[in-house]
Design an enzyme around this catalytic site. Structure first.
Site, PDB file in Angstrom:
ATOM      1  N   THR A 381       0.809  -1.214   0.028  1.00 34.70           N
ATOM      2  CA  THR A 381      -0.140   0.044   0.069  1.00 34.70           C
ATOM      3  C   THR A 381       0.884   1.297  -0.018  1.00 34.70           C
ATOM      4  O   THR A 381       1.884   1.243   0.489  1.00 34.70           O
ATOM      5  CB  THR A 381      -0.861   0.080   1.230  1.00 34.70           C
ATOM      6  OG1 THR A 381      -1.736  -1.250   1.128  1.00 34.70           O
ATOM      7  CG2 THR A 381      -1.902   1.159   1.228  1.00 34.70           C
ATOM      8  N   SER A 453      -8.273  -1.387   5.332  1.00 33.62           N
ATOM      9  CA  SER A 453      -7.928  -0.572   6.328  1.00 33.62           C
ATOM     10  C   SER A 453      -7.468   0.987   6.049  1.00 33.62           C
ATOM     11  O   SER A 453      -6.883   1.500   6.865  1.00 33.62           O
ATOM     12  CB  SER A 453      -6.958  -1.162   7.409  1.00 33.62           C
ATOM     13  OG  SER A 453      -7.442  -2.342   7.854  1.00 33.62           O
ATOM     14  N   GLY A 472       0.535   0.217   5.123  1.00 38.96           N
ATOM     15  CA  GLY A 472       0.775  -0.576   6.291  1.00 38.96           C
ATOM     16  C   GLY A 472      -0.360  -1.528   6.925  1.00 38.96           C
ATOM     17  O   GLY A 472      -0.240  -1.971   7.930  1.00 38.96           O
TER      18      GLY A 472
END
Length: 574
Positions: A381, A453, A472
């Protein structure tokens, strides 16, 4: 007892923690680092050449959206482990007083089934949701970046794509991080001849400082510049994606790409510590986790709690333990078993905050997700941040999930396919790549968007605007939250807020992860006495942040945890 992910070679953990803290504390009394400062707009991203692409757009009269899209496309060239045309992402956009979010998350192909990654005994097949195109969701970046520009961009579309084309066609310098990432992922990349031919020429990765040219990706970008998203979602490029998937056992079809649509959604909006904040809604859990975090922290007296001590670390762990327990219920908005209004209902936040005991860690197995019985129904990411001289801001996070996604470069097209199918609950109740335990709401299903997320976020108060986010995996919401707390509660400068050490808890596993230097030996002992199990983490997030101030002053900060860069159009002269 604090655990460590590296060898202590016989040194006691207490001595190791003390040594780490002493080494790290040497700079605690030094002057805070300064963010890059100036006027005309600012960009922060994971790679300097991508930041330069965004600044080029601002210098040419473009706005924050032009800068963000140009930066994202440049990252698709120079940061292939996470930048992408074969993945997806989210963007939070604030133009004047209007705030929107764009969901260009990948979707499951039409032929996806709930049990596609399980064997005949119902057990997960090794690597099935991680390696090869069966692990790939339908890419969303080509449509998402184009739609973002078409709605809010100012410059002509071909001009915004041009920097990425130059980097792919003329070449870019391989960074040390890219060389190391390729070397560490070489076994994955060698599984696919088309990938090995591009990224492991002669059997080894290019060295830092080498010039890398990607002519196939350049041709794809040139078609994209000329015809927009349909150049990739239809015609020869879409056919090439289907052929690559079929050759290696995947189920993505050209029809899946043609059917893909990005979705504009209302952001998760909340007020915290006197600031307005907007972040991503479902299918990202990030905005909900962030809003729950801030809502509970206000209720337990965060601002009045002494900084850097065990009390604050304890509160963060307890708040996150509950927010991530609620995440278990989340998924695609169509199938999620809880919603933002339910989880952010003041009565639910009151209940959650009241559960927290100041001197004792909760047992995660006893912390249950939201349910209707507990509260009445309420009526790898990469991230980039950009702001222009008018205060318009974009916070944009994109991902392939794992580093280099599923490992497959599409022959003749030049980009990696993602492995986002692992972000579904491929085996509900069992942890995924990031250790997250997920529920049936996030089970695999055709056309569904897998839970994320990612937490691109914009906060503002008066004329001040902050855009930030991080890569992360499951640690993204908490890295973002800690930097924002440093800024809006404790008054840190932008670079200092990004630099500070971080911690992380995600309900399951029941471990409080701490970066090196994050806690002193005495603080570690206090936390352990309260019942927290500590483990050292190498890194928690890599935040990119920009800030706009009254009078047109802008700042950019990039996390020292990575080799990225922040820049402004017109630097201030000291």
């Amino acid at each position: 007892m604090m655990k460590t992910v590296f060898s202590t070679r016989g040194v006691s953990v207490g001595a190791l923690v003390a040594l780490i803290f002493l080494i790290g504390s040497a700079g605690l009394d030094a002057a805070d680092p300064e963010a890059v400062r100036g006027t005309g707009g600012a960009v922060s991203s994971a790679v300097p050449s991508a930041t330069a692409a965004g600044l080029e757009m601002l210098g040419a009269g473009g706005n924050a959206v032009d800068a963000a899209v140009a930066t994202a496309l440049a990252l698709a060239v120079v940061h292939p482990q996470a930048g992408n045309l074969g993945g997806g992402g989210f963007a939070v956009v604030r133009i004047k007083d209007k705030v929107e979010t764009l969901d260009f998350r990948e979707t499951a192909p039409a032929d996806a089934t709930p049990n596609m990654f399980l064997d005949s005994r119902g057990e997960p097949k090794a690597e099935a949701s991680l390696v090869g195109p069966l692990a790939a969701g339908v890419p969303g970046s080509p449509v998402g970046l184009y739609d973002l520009h078409q709605r809010y961009g100012r410059l002509p579309w071909p001009d915004v794509v041009a920097p990425a084309i130059r980097l792919a066609r003329n070449g870019f310098l391989v960074t040390r991080r890219l060389e190391e990432a390729l070397a560490e992922s070489a076994d994955l990349l060698r599984r696919f001849p088309e990938t090995e031919a591009v990224w492991l020429p002669g059997g080894k990765p290019p060295a830092a400082g080498d010039v890398m040219r990607l002519p196939e990706l350049a041709a794809t970008l040139e078609a994209y510049a000329a015809r927009g998203a349909t150049a990739i979602t239809e015609g020869p490029i879409a056919a090439a994606v289907e052929l690559a998937a079929r050759r290696h056992g995947g189920i993505i079809r050209a029809a899946d790409l043609a059917a893909y649509r990005a979705v504009w959604r209302m952001p998760v909006r909340f007020e915290a510590f006197g600031w307005q904040v907007a972040s991503m809604p479902l299918p990202s859990s990030g905005g909900i986790i962030l809003a729950e975090t801030f809502g509970m922290l206000e209720r337990v007296g965060w601002a009045e709690t002494p900084r850097f001590g065990a009390d604050r670390y304890h509160l963060l762990a307890e708040v996150w333990r509950r927010a991530y327990a609620d995440r278990y219920l989340l998924g695609d908005p169509r199938t999620s078993k809880a919603s933002a209004p339910q989880l952010l209902d003041p009565e639910w936040l009151d209940i959650r905050a009241a559960e927290i005991k100041p001197g004792k860690a909760s047992d995660s197995e006893k912390v249950q997700p939201w349910s209707r019985e507990l509260v009445p129904e309420p009526v790898q990411t990469t991230h980039l941040s950009a702001i222009d001289g008018d205060g318009n801001a974009v916070s944009l996070t994109t991902t392939l999930n794992g580093r280099f996604g599923c490992g497959l470069v599409v022959r003749g097209v030049g980009f990696f396919l993602n492995n986002e199918m692992d972000d579904f609950a491929t085996a509900p109740g069992q942890p995924n790549l990031y250790g997250l335990v997920q529920g049936e709401a996030n089970a695999v299903g055709p056309g569904k968007r897998m839970l994320s997320s990612m937490t691109p976020t914009i906060a503002w108060r008066g004329q001040e605007v902050i855009a930030l986010g991080s890569p992360g995996g499951s640690r993204i919401p908490n890295a973002t939250a800690q930097v924002l707390l440093n800024l809006i509660v404790d008054g840190d400068g932008l670079q200092a807020a990004v630099d500070r050490v971080r911690i992380h808890h995600q309900w399951m596993p029941d471990i409080l992860f701490v970066e090196q230097y994050a806690v002193s030996p005495d603080t570690a002992k206090v936390l352990e006495r309260r019942g927290h199990e500590l483990q050292i983490a190498n890194q928690i997030g890599e935040v990119s942040a920009v800030r706009g101030m009254a009078g047109g002053i802008v700042m950019a900060a990039q996390d020292p945890r990575g080799p990225g860069s922040g820049g402004v159009v017109k630097p201030a002269v000291e």
